[in-house]
Design a protein around this motif. Structure first.
Motif, PDB file in Angstrom:
ATOM      1  N   ARG A 124      -5.040   3.443   0.907  1.00 30.41           N
ATOM      2  CA  ARG A 124      -6.052   2.512   0.418  1.00 30.41           C
ATOM      3  C   ARG A 124      -7.412   2.502   1.723  1.00 30.41           C
ATOM      4  O   ARG A 124      -8.136   2.302   1.393  1.00 30.41           O
ATOM      5  N   GLN A 125      -6.973   3.190   2.765  1.00 31.92           N
ATOM      6  CA  GLN A 125      -7.696   3.827   4.049  1.00 31.92           C
ATOM      7  C   GLN A 125      -8.499   4.607   3.411  1.00 31.92           C
ATOM      8  O   GLN A 125     -10.072   4.357   3.672  1.00 31.92           O
ATOM      9  N   LYS A 126      -8.402   5.860   2.490  1.00 34.40           N
ATOM     10  CA  LYS A 126      -9.039   6.683   1.762  1.00 34.40           C
ATOM     11  C   LYS A 126     -10.037   6.255   0.946  1.00 34.40           C
ATOM     12  O   LYS A 126     -11.225   6.250   0.565  1.00 34.40           O
ATOM     13  N   PRO A 161     -12.082   8.632  -7.394  1.00 32.96           N
ATOM     14  CA  PRO A 161     -10.916   8.247  -8.502  1.00 32.96           C
ATOM     15  C   PRO A 161      -9.469   7.774  -7.177  1.00 32.96           C
ATOM     16  O   PRO A 161     -10.298   7.770  -6.414  1.00 32.96           O
ATOM     17  N   TYR A 162      -9.129   7.372  -7.640  1.00 33.02           N
ATOM     18  CA  TYR A 162      -8.126   5.600  -7.247  1.00 33.02           C
ATOM     19  C   TYR A 162      -7.041   5.970  -7.174  1.00 33.02           C
ATOM     20  O   TYR A 162      -5.693   5.385  -6.293  1.00 33.02           O
ATOM     21  N   GLN A 163      -6.426   7.178  -8.312  1.00 32.55           N
ATOM     22  CA  GLN A 163      -5.108   6.870  -8.911  1.00 32.55           C
ATOM     23  C   GLN A 163      -5.199   7.898  -6.913  1.00 32.55           C
ATOM     24  O   GLN A 163      -4.720   9.359  -7.405  1.00 32.55           O
ATOM     25  N   GLY A 164      -3.389   7.260  -6.688  1.00 36.27           N
ATOM     26  CA  GLY A 164      -2.399   8.723  -5.598  1.00 36.27           C
ATOM     27  C   GLY A 164      -3.498   8.432  -4.390  1.00 36.27           C
ATOM     28  O   GLY A 164      -3.299   8.853  -3.136  1.00 36.27           O
ATOM     29  N   ARG A 200     -12.393   4.653   2.667  1.00 35.88           N
ATOM     30  CA  ARG A 200     -13.531   5.516   2.384  1.00 35.88           C
ATOM     31  C   ARG A 200     -14.619   6.021   1.953  1.00 35.88           C
ATOM     32  O   ARG A 200     -16.059   5.950   1.922  1.00 35.88           O
ATOM     33  N   ASP A 201     -14.095   6.034   0.987  1.00 40.42           N
ATOM     34  CA  ASP A 201     -14.938   7.453  -0.140  1.00 40.42           C
ATOM     35  C   ASP A 201     -15.735   5.903  -0.950  1.00 40.42           C
ATOM     36  O   ASP A 201     -16.753   6.553  -0.973  1.00 40.42           O
ATOM     37  N   LEU A 202     -15.161   5.230  -1.297  1.00 39.32           N
ATOM     38  CA  LEU A 202     -15.837   3.723  -1.383  1.00 39.32           C
ATOM     39  C   LEU A 202     -17.411   3.308  -0.734  1.00 39.32           C
ATOM     40  O   LEU A 202     -18.183   3.259  -1.411  1.00 39.32           O
ATOM     41  N   GLU A 251      -8.713  -5.658  -6.304  1.00 40.02           N
ATOM     42  CA  GLU A 251      -9.923  -5.798  -6.315  1.00 40.02           C
ATOM     43  C   GLU A 251     -10.455  -4.075  -5.815  1.00 40.02           C
ATOM     44  O   GLU A 251     -11.744  -3.488  -6.350  1.00 40.02           O
ATOM     45  N   LEU A 252      -9.847  -3.355  -5.078  1.00 36.91           N
ATOM     46  CA  LEU A 252     -10.930  -1.806  -5.067  1.00 36.91           C
ATOM     47  C   LEU A 252     -10.079  -1.210  -5.442  1.00 36.91           C
ATOM     48  O   LEU A 252     -11.495  -0.080  -5.918  1.00 36.91           O
TER      49      LEU A 252
END
Length: 107
Positions: free
Chosen positions: A35-37, A29-32, A40-42, A18-19
């Motif tokens: 989860r916590q970062k 950007p979510y690749q690599g 935070r970015d979202l 879902e994230l």
């Protein structure tokens, strides 16, 4: 609860898939990324998107920005020496000695 708290709680309760879907929706950007970062970015992106945008006055639209008036690319720090170079400025003291001059005579 504030919007920031609701957003944080909602993102923390999501699973990773879902994230990723939410990150793709908000172009984060979510690749690599851990989860916590990603959370935070979202959260930053969602809060920045929901913040009220400042009004732009018509006078400010016509004024050039700093980026528009600045030169692009690398700019040399060397000054431009334009003008007449043949101007006589008077006698100058030469502080550079060469080995080709006659040696000094000691008395």
């Amino acid at each position: 609860m504030t919007f920031q708290e609701v957003t944080k709680m909602m993102l923390n309760s999501m699973d990773f898939f879902e994230l990723r879907r939410t990150a793709a929706r908000y172009t984060v950007p979510y690749q690599g990324v851990r989860r916590q970062k990603l959370i935070r970015d979202l959260e930053r992106k969602i809060l920045a998107k929901s913040a009220p945008q400042p009004e732009i006055h018509p006078e400010a639209v016509d004024m050039p920005t700093v980026a528009e008036t600045s030169p692009q690319g690398a700019v040399s720090a060397k000054p431009k020496m334009e003008g007449n170079r043949n101007v006589f400025r008077g006698p100058r003291i030469n502080t550079f000695s060469t080995r080709t001059t006659a040696p000094r005579q000691r008395a």
